[in-house]
Design a protein around this motif. Structure first.
Motif, PDB file in Angstrom:
ATOM      1  N   SER A 161       0.814  19.810   1.983  1.00  0.00           N
ATOM      2  CA  SER A 161       1.604  18.790   1.309  1.00  0.00           C
ATOM      3  C   SER A 161       0.873  18.134   0.150  1.00  0.00           C
ATOM      4  O   SER A 161      -0.356  18.089   0.123  1.00  0.00           O
ATOM      5  N   ILE A 162       1.653  17.589  -0.769  1.00  0.00           N
ATOM      6  CA  ILE A 162       1.070  16.809  -1.859  1.00  0.00           C
ATOM      7  C   ILE A 162       0.668  15.424  -1.374  1.00  0.00           C
ATOM      8  O   ILE A 162      -0.108  14.744  -2.008  1.00  0.00           O
ATOM      9  N   HIS A 163       1.204  15.020  -0.225  1.00  0.00           N
ATOM     10  CA  HIS A 163       0.916  13.695   0.304  1.00  0.00           C
ATOM     11  C   HIS A 163      -0.439  13.676   1.013  1.00  0.00           C
ATOM     12  O   HIS A 163      -0.763  14.611   1.747  1.00  0.00           O
ATOM     13  N   PRO A 164      -1.212  12.616   0.824  1.00  0.00           N
ATOM     14  CA  PRO A 164      -2.499  12.521   1.506  1.00  0.00           C
ATOM     15  C   PRO A 164      -2.329  12.474   3.024  1.00  0.00           C
ATOM     16  O   PRO A 164      -1.292  12.047   3.532  1.00  0.00           O
ATOM     17  N   GLU A 165      -3.361  12.904   3.719  1.00  0.00           N
ATOM     18  CA  GLU A 165      -3.331  12.939   5.184  1.00  0.00           C
ATOM     19  C   GLU A 165      -2.925  11.604   5.799  1.00  0.00           C
ATOM     20  O   GLU A 165      -2.170  11.567   6.752  1.00  0.00           O
ATOM     21  N   GLU A 166      -3.463  10.515   5.241  1.00  0.00           N
ATOM     22  CA  GLU A 166      -3.213   9.211   5.860  1.00  0.00           C
ATOM     23  C   GLU A 166      -1.744   8.823   5.833  1.00  0.00           C
ATOM     24  O   GLU A 166      -1.321   7.972   6.596  1.00  0.00           O
ATOM     25  N   ALA A 208       3.399  14.352  11.172  1.00  0.00           N
ATOM     26  CA  ALA A 208       3.656  15.792  11.213  1.00  0.00           C
ATOM     27  C   ALA A 208       3.217  16.382  12.551  1.00  0.00           C
ATOM     28  O   ALA A 208       3.930  17.195  13.150  1.00  0.00           O
ATOM     29  N   LEU A 209       2.048  15.968  13.033  1.00  0.00           N
ATOM     30  CA  LEU A 209       1.561  16.470  14.317  1.00  0.00           C
ATOM     31  C   LEU A 209       2.466  16.018  15.460  1.00  0.00           C
ATOM     32  O   LEU A 209       2.781  16.800  16.364  1.00  0.00           O
ATOM     33  N   LYS A 210       2.913  14.776  15.423  1.00  0.00           N
ATOM     34  CA  LYS A 210       3.828  14.279  16.459  1.00  0.00           C
ATOM     35  C   LYS A 210       5.161  15.009  16.412  1.00  0.00           C
ATOM     36  O   LYS A 210       5.812  15.178  17.437  1.00  0.00           O
ATOM     37  N   ALA A 211       5.567  15.451  15.225  1.00  0.00           N
ATOM     38  CA  ALA A 211       6.828  16.182  15.069  1.00  0.00           C
ATOM     39  C   ALA A 211       6.719  17.614  15.599  1.00  0.00           C
ATOM     40  O   ALA A 211       7.721  18.279  15.797  1.00  0.00           O
ATOM     41  N   GLY A 212       5.488  18.087  15.810  1.00  0.00           N
ATOM     42  CA  GLY A 212       5.301  19.431  16.348  1.00  0.00           C
ATOM     43  C   GLY A 212       4.530  20.382  15.466  1.00  0.00           C
ATOM     44  O   GLY A 212       4.340  21.547  15.821  1.00  0.00           O
ATOM     45  N   LEU A 225      -2.564  19.811   6.019  1.00  0.00           N
ATOM     46  CA  LEU A 225      -3.552  19.784   4.940  1.00  0.00           C
ATOM     47  C   LEU A 225      -2.886  19.234   3.692  1.00  0.00           C
ATOM     48  O   LEU A 225      -1.733  19.557   3.403  1.00  0.00           O
ATOM     49  N   SER A 226      -3.627  18.413   2.964  1.00  0.00           N
ATOM     50  CA  SER A 226      -3.104  18.012   1.660  1.00  0.00           C
ATOM     51  C   SER A 226      -3.476  19.111   0.678  1.00  0.00           C
ATOM     52  O   SER A 226      -4.449  19.848   0.880  1.00  0.00           O
ATOM     53  N   LYS A 227      -2.699  19.236  -0.389  1.00  0.00           N
ATOM     54  CA  LYS A 227      -2.906  20.329  -1.346  1.00  0.00           C
ATOM     55  C   LYS A 227      -4.238  20.242  -2.065  1.00  0.00           C
ATOM     56  O   LYS A 227      -4.685  21.216  -2.639  1.00  0.00           O
ATOM     57  N   ASP A 228      -4.881  19.077  -2.012  1.00  0.00           N
ATOM     58  CA  ASP A 228      -6.183  18.967  -2.658  1.00  0.00           C
ATOM     59  C   ASP A 228      -7.330  19.416  -1.742  1.00  0.00           C
ATOM     60  O   ASP A 228      -8.487  19.368  -2.120  1.00  0.00           O
ATOM     61  N   ALA A 229      -7.009  19.879  -0.547  1.00  0.00           N
ATOM     62  CA  ALA A 229      -8.033  20.382   0.374  1.00  0.00           C
ATOM     63  C   ALA A 229      -8.627  21.674  -0.200  1.00  0.00           C
ATOM     64  O   ALA A 229      -7.963  22.431  -0.902  1.00  0.00           O
ATOM     65  N   ALA A 230      -9.868  21.900   0.134  1.00  0.00           N
ATOM     66  CA  ALA A 230     -10.556  23.099  -0.363  1.00  0.00           C
ATOM     67  C   ALA A 230      -9.918  24.362   0.212  1.00  0.00           C
ATOM     68  O   ALA A 230      -9.354  24.354   1.302  1.00  0.00           O
ATOM     69  N   THR A 231     -10.006  25.446  -0.527  1.00  0.00           N
ATOM     70  CA  THR A 231      -9.478  26.733  -0.088  1.00  0.00           C
ATOM     71  C   THR A 231     -10.085  27.137   1.248  1.00  0.00           C
ATOM     72  O   THR A 231      -9.398  27.698   2.106  1.00  0.00           O
ATOM     73  N   ARG A 271       5.362  -3.626  -2.956  1.00  0.00           N
ATOM     74  CA  ARG A 271       3.989  -4.138  -3.063  1.00  0.00           C
ATOM     75  C   ARG A 271       3.114  -3.576  -1.943  1.00  0.00           C
ATOM     76  O   ARG A 271       2.008  -3.101  -2.173  1.00  0.00           O
ATOM     77  N   TYR A 272       3.643  -3.605  -0.722  1.00  0.00           N
ATOM     78  CA  TYR A 272       2.906  -3.069   0.432  1.00  0.00           C
ATOM     79  C   TYR A 272       2.594  -1.583   0.206  1.00  0.00           C
ATOM     80  O   TYR A 272       1.473  -1.136   0.444  1.00  0.00           O
ATOM     81  N   ALA A 273       3.599  -0.821  -0.229  1.00  0.00           N
ATOM     82  CA  ALA A 273       3.407   0.615  -0.452  1.00  0.00           C
ATOM     83  C   ALA A 273       2.341   0.875  -1.510  1.00  0.00           C
ATOM     84  O   ALA A 273       1.498   1.764  -1.342  1.00  0.00           O
ATOM     85  N   LEU A 274       2.355   0.107  -2.571  1.00  0.00           N
ATOM     86  CA  LEU A 274       1.355   0.276  -3.624  1.00  0.00           C
ATOM     87  C   LEU A 274      -0.042  -0.089  -3.137  1.00  0.00           C
ATOM     88  O   LEU A 274      -1.008   0.635  -3.400  1.00  0.00           O
ATOM     89  N   LEU A 275      -0.151  -1.201  -2.418  1.00  0.00           N
ATOM     90  CA  LEU A 275      -1.460  -1.645  -1.924  1.00  0.00           C
ATOM     91  C   LEU A 275      -2.049  -0.653  -0.915  1.00  0.00           C
ATOM     92  O   LEU A 275      -3.265  -0.556  -0.778  1.00  0.00           O
ATOM     93  N   ASN A 276      -1.192   0.063  -0.208  1.00  0.00           N
ATOM     94  CA  ASN A 276      -1.651   1.021   0.813  1.00  0.00           C
ATOM     95  C   ASN A 276      -1.572   2.466   0.352  1.00  0.00           C
ATOM     96  O   ASN A 276      -1.660   3.390   1.170  1.00  0.00           O
ATOM     97  N   ASN A 277      -1.400   2.663  -0.964  1.00  0.00           N
ATOM     98  CA  ASN A 277      -1.367   4.011  -1.554  1.00  0.00           C
ATOM     99  C   ASN A 277      -0.346   4.934  -0.887  1.00  0.00           C
ATOM    100  O   ASN A 277      -0.610   6.097  -0.644  1.00  0.00           O
ATOM    101  N   LEU A 278       0.839   4.406  -0.600  1.00  0.00           N
ATOM    102  CA  LEU A 278       1.884   5.181   0.039  1.00  0.00           C
ATOM    103  C   LEU A 278       2.880   5.767  -0.962  1.00  0.00           C
ATOM    104  O   LEU A 278       3.681   6.627  -0.605  1.00  0.00           O
ATOM    105  N   ILE A 279       2.828   5.270  -2.213  1.00  0.00           N
ATOM    106  CA  ILE A 279       3.658   5.867  -3.264  1.00  0.00           C
ATOM    107  C   ILE A 279       2.788   6.062  -4.492  1.00  0.00           C
ATOM    108  O   ILE A 279       1.730   5.523  -4.625  1.00  0.00           O
TER     109      ILE A 279
END
Length: 151
Positions: free
Chosen positions: A25-30, A36-40, A45-51, A143-151
């Motif tokens: 995903s493009i979204h960070p792990e946090e 995703a794991l709870k969903a099954g 991995l985020s797309k910035d993870a090493a090959t 504001r909350y989303a921005l402060l917590n890097n969610l968007i």
């Protein structure tokens, strides 16, 4: 259209229960890994993870094992202590998706169209989100989303 990656994981697990799912995903792990794991999903991995991490993750899934990074492992251990959970971690998957769309500036009508649900349902989700997170407005959510890097 209208489905999140988590919706796809649920669909795959319902229709192909033996198929291991690795989310890239493009979204960070946090933001999404625990959900995703709870969903099954068997890994995230985020797309910035090493090959090399991607190769390691795929190899683990091929062995029938799950893959989590050390960052996710730390988050899982920390998450065992429910007192340390952040407000957005209390939201259901659908509420989290609505939360992010509101924080991105989408209107209730736009969100309803994107998610293929009713405007009243979106409004109900919004009210629950504000309540669970002890926030008062869409501006507070953004504001909350921005402060917590969610968007």
């Amino acid at each position: 259209p209208g489905k999140s990656g988590l919706d796809v994981v649920h669909h795959v697990k319902e229709n192909f229960p033996q198929t291991p799912v690795l989310i890239l995903s493009i979204h960070p792990e946090e933001q999404y890994a625990i959900r995703a794991l709870k969903a099954g999903a068997f890994g995230y991995l985020s797309k910035d993870a090493a090959t090399t991490e991607l190769i390691k993750a795929v190899e683990r899934l091929m062995q029938g094992r799950k893959y989590i990074s050390s960052g996710i492992a730390d988050k899982l251990v920390t998450g065992l202590d429910t007192d340390n959970r952040l407000p957005h971690e209390l939201l259901s998957d659908r509420e989290f998706h609505v939360f992010k769309l509101i924080a991105e500036g989408k209107s209730i009508t736009e969100i309803a169209e994107i998610l293929s649900i009713g405007v009243t349902t979106v409004s109900t989700h919004r009210a629950r989100i504000l309540n669970k997170m002890s926030l008062g407005s869409n501006a507070d959510l953004t504001r909350y989303a921005l402060l917590n890097n969610l968007i």
